[in-house]
Design a protein around this motif. Structure first.
Motif, PDB file in Angstrom:
ATOM      1  N   PHE A 326       4.622   3.423   1.935  1.00  0.00           N
ATOM      2  CA  PHE A 326       3.793   2.216   1.858  1.00  0.00           C
ATOM      3  C   PHE A 326       4.411   1.088   2.677  1.00  0.00           C
ATOM      4  CE2 PHE A 326       2.589  -1.810  -0.097  1.00  0.00           C
ATOM      5  CZ  PHE A 326       1.214  -1.699  -0.153  1.00  0.00           C
ATOM      6  N   VAL A 327       5.731   0.924   2.591  1.00  0.00           N
ATOM      7  CA  VAL A 327       6.422  -0.109   3.367  1.00  0.00           C
ATOM      8  C   VAL A 327       6.227   0.132   4.858  1.00  0.00           C
ATOM      9  CG1 VAL A 327       8.711  -0.955   4.030  1.00  0.00           C
ATOM     10  CG2 VAL A 327       8.134  -0.697   1.612  1.00  0.00           C
ATOM     11  N   LEU A 328       6.340   1.367   5.300  1.00  0.00           N
ATOM     12  CA  LEU A 328       6.163   1.671   6.722  1.00  0.00           C
ATOM     13  C   LEU A 328       4.761   1.309   7.189  1.00  0.00           C
ATOM     14  CD1 LEU A 328       7.946   5.130   7.133  1.00  0.00           C
ATOM     15  CD2 LEU A 328       8.886   2.845   7.380  1.00  0.00           C
ATOM     16  N   LEU A 329       3.754   1.598   6.369  1.00  0.00           N
ATOM     17  CA  LEU A 329       2.375   1.292   6.752  1.00  0.00           C
ATOM     18  C   LEU A 329       2.152  -0.217   6.839  1.00  0.00           C
ATOM     19  CD1 LEU A 329       0.475   3.953   4.598  1.00  0.00           C
ATOM     20  CD2 LEU A 329       0.928   4.007   7.066  1.00  0.00           C
ATOM     21  N   VAL A 330       2.786  -0.969   5.934  1.00  0.00           N
ATOM     22  CA  VAL A 330       2.639  -2.430   5.982  1.00  0.00           C
ATOM     23  C   VAL A 330       3.312  -3.002   7.222  1.00  0.00           C
ATOM     24  CG1 VAL A 330       3.213  -4.584   4.806  1.00  0.00           C
ATOM     25  CG2 VAL A 330       2.425  -2.628   3.477  1.00  0.00           C
ATOM     26  N   LEU A 331       4.458  -2.418   7.610  1.00  0.00           N
ATOM     27  CA  LEU A 331       5.195  -2.924   8.770  1.00  0.00           C
ATOM     28  C   LEU A 331       4.630  -2.411  10.099  1.00  0.00           C
ATOM     29  CD1 LEU A 331       8.864  -2.635   7.455  1.00  0.00           C
ATOM     30  CD2 LEU A 331       7.550  -4.732   7.806  1.00  0.00           C
ATOM     31  N   ALA A 332       3.890  -1.308  10.068  1.00  0.00           N
ATOM     32  CA  ALA A 332       3.326  -0.743  11.299  1.00  0.00           C
ATOM     33  C   ALA A 332       2.198  -1.651  11.824  1.00  0.00           C
ATOM     34  CB  ALA A 332       2.804   0.660  11.021  1.00  0.00           C
TER      35      ALA A 332
END
Length: 418
Positions: A326-332
Motif C-alpha cells: 500500500f505504501v508503494l502504491l501511494v508513493l508511486a
C-alpha cells in the motif's frame, strides 16, 4: 480568635517539603542550570559552584533531544536513519488520530499483525525560522492567577492580624515567583528548518514507526520541516543570561528567608502562609499533569505545519506485507530502485521466494501503474514457475494475495480522498 499555646509553631520546613518541596527545588535548579550555560561572573560561580550542565534551555525544557523514526525519501533518495524531535512528535500525533479512511475489515483479507498507514498531504511550507505561539495559553494564564490571588488574600489577612513576619514572607514569595516566572516565560519559542535547494524534487517519503507507517507527500520544504526541523528556546539575555542569574539568586534568598522568618510569626499567620503554599502546590501539581508532548504536537501540527483534518487519511491493513505494498502504491510513480529500498526497509526478508515476490510487485507497478490508471489499478501477476511446488508455491500465493488486498485498499483510498 481562640487563644494559642505559648511557643507553639508549625514545622514550616516539613510542611514546605511535603507541599511540593521537590518541585520548588527543581524549578530553582532549572534556573541555575540555564545560567550555567552562560558566562557568569565570579560572584555567581562562587554562589553556585556545583551547578554545571551541558544542556541549553531548549533541552532543559524538553523541546528537543529525542530521536525520531527513520525516513526514506522516494524521489530525492534521502535516507535518514534517525530523524529528530519534530518527526517523533508528528508520528505520535498520527498514531493518536482515531478516524480511519479504510479499515482492514472492508478488504476481507487475512489479518495477522495489523499495521496502520497514515497518508498526509502537506500544503504549507513553514517559514525557515519563525516564532510560534501555543493555543490555549490564555486559559492557562487565567488559571495561574488563582495562586496569585490566594497569596494576595492571605498576605492581606496577615497584615490585618498584625503578623508582619508572615506578611513580608508571603509578599516576598509573590514578588520572587512573579519575577522568576516573567523572566523564564520571556523566552521565545522558535521553529526552524533548513531551506531546500530551489530545484529539489518532491519530498515524498516514509516515516517508519514500529506500529505506524506515515507517508508524507509534499514539496521538500514541507517535508523537511518534519524530518529536519526543530524547536529552540531563545532568551534575549543570551549568552550571559544575567536576568536568569538574578532569578536564581532571588529564589535562593526567598527559600532561606521563609525558612527562617515564618517561624517567628503567629500560628494564624503561619497557617495563612501554608494556605498560600498549598494553593501554589496545587497549581504546580496541575501543571505537572499536562502532557508535554501533546502540547508540542498541537504547536507543531496547527501552528507550524497548519494541517487540517482533510489532509490526513488513515488506512488499517491486515498484514505488514499488505501495508508495505500500500505504501508503494501511494508513493508511486517513482524510480523502481527507490521503491525497492522503501520495500526492503519495511520488509527486510531476503530469501529467494521473498525476493521473487518483491520483483513481481515492482514489475507490476512499473508496468501498469500511472496517475491515469490509479483508480482501477490491480496486480496482474504472471503464473508461478512450473517447477515450483509445495511450500514455496503456497507462500508465493499468500504474498501475492496480500498485494492484491493492498491494491483493493488503495482503490478505496483513492475513491474516498476529499
Amino acid at each position: 480568635m481562640p487563644s494559642l499555646p505559648d511557643g507553639f509553631n508549625l514545622d514550616i520546613s516539613g510542611v514546605a517539603g511535603f507541599l511540593g518541596g521537590e518541585a520548588s527545588v527543581a524549578a530553582s535548579t532549572t534556573a541555575h542550570m540555564i545560567y550555567a550555560q552562560s558566562r557568569p561572573s565570579r560572584l555567581f560561580r562562587a554562589l553556585y559552584p556545583g551547578v554545571e550542565s551541558n544542556q541549553d534551555p531548549t533541552s532543559l525544557f524538553k523541546y528537543t533531544g529525542s530521536l525520531g523514526p527513520r525516513f526514506s525519501g522516494v524521489h530525492s533518495g534521502t535516507v535518514l536513519q534517525q530523524t529528530g524531535h519534530a518527526a517523533r512528535l508528528f508520528l505520535r500525533w498520527c498514531a493518536n488520530t482515531p478516524s480511519y479512511t479504510v479499515h482492514s475489515q472492508e478488504i476481507g483479507h487475512r489479518v495477522t499483525i495489523p499495521l496502520t498507514v497514515t497518508v498526509v498531504h502537506l500544503t504549507h511550507i513553514p517559514e525557515w525560522t519563525a516564532p510560534v505561539r501555543q493555543k490555549n495559553r490564555d486559559q492557562r494564564s487565567m488559571l495561574a492567577a488563582l495562586p496569585t490571588l490566594t497569596s494576595l488574600a492571605t498576605c492581606a489577612l496577615c497584615g490585618k492580624l498584625g503578623d508582619w513576619f508572615c506578611f513580608s514572607m508571603i509578599l516576598l514569595g509573590i514578588v520572587a515567583s512573579g519575577i522568576a516566572a516573567g523572566v523564564l516565560g520571556s523566552g521565545q519559542l522558535l521553529f526552524a528548518h533548513p531551506r531546500p535547494f530551489a530545484l529539489a524534487p518532491p519530498g515524498d517519503g516514509l516515516l517508519e514507526g514500529e506500529e505506524e507507517l506515515v507517508v508524507l507527500k509534499g514539496a521538500e520544504g514541507m517535508v523537511n520541516a518534519i524530518t529536519r526541523g526543530g524547536f529552540s528556546l531563545q532568551f534575549a539575555s543570551r549568552p550571559t543570561y544575567n536576568d536568569v542569574g538574578f532569578c536564581s539568586l532571588l529564589l535562593t534568598i526567598q527559600f532561606i528567608a521563609q525558612m527562617l522568618v515564618v517561624p517567628q510569626g503567629t500560628l494564624h499567620g503561619q497557617i495563612l502562609f501554608i494556605v498560600s503554599l498549598a494553593c501554589s502546590w496545587a497549581y504546580n501539581s496541575y501543571l505537572s499533569t499536562l502532557d508535554r508532548d501533546a502540547l508540542q504536537q498541537d504547536i507543531l501540527v496547527t501552528a507550524v505545519l497548519k494541517i487540517h483534518d482533510n489532509q490526513l487519511q488513515k488506512c488499517a491493513l491486515g498484514t505488514r506485507v499488505s501495508a508495505a505494498v500500500f505504501v508503494l502504491l501511494v508513493l508511486a510513480p517513482a524510480r523502481t530502485e527507490n521503491l525497492r529500498r522503501v520495500m526492503d526497509n519495511i520488509i527486510p526478508n531476503d530469501t529467494f521466494i521473498w525476493n521473487k515476490w518483491k520483483l513481481d510487485v515492482l514489475d507490476c507497478i512499473e508496468r501498469d501503474f500511472s496517475r491515469e490508471t490509479q483508480e482501477d489499478f490491480a496486480f496482474r501477476f504472471l503464473a508461478a514457475p512450473a517447477d515450483w511446488a509445495g511450500e514455496a508455491s503456497a507462500l508465493l500465493e499468500v504474498l501475492r494475495g496480500d498485494a492484491v488486498a493492498a491494491a483493493k485498499a488503495y482503490r478505496l483510498y483513492v475513491a474516498r480522498q476529499v
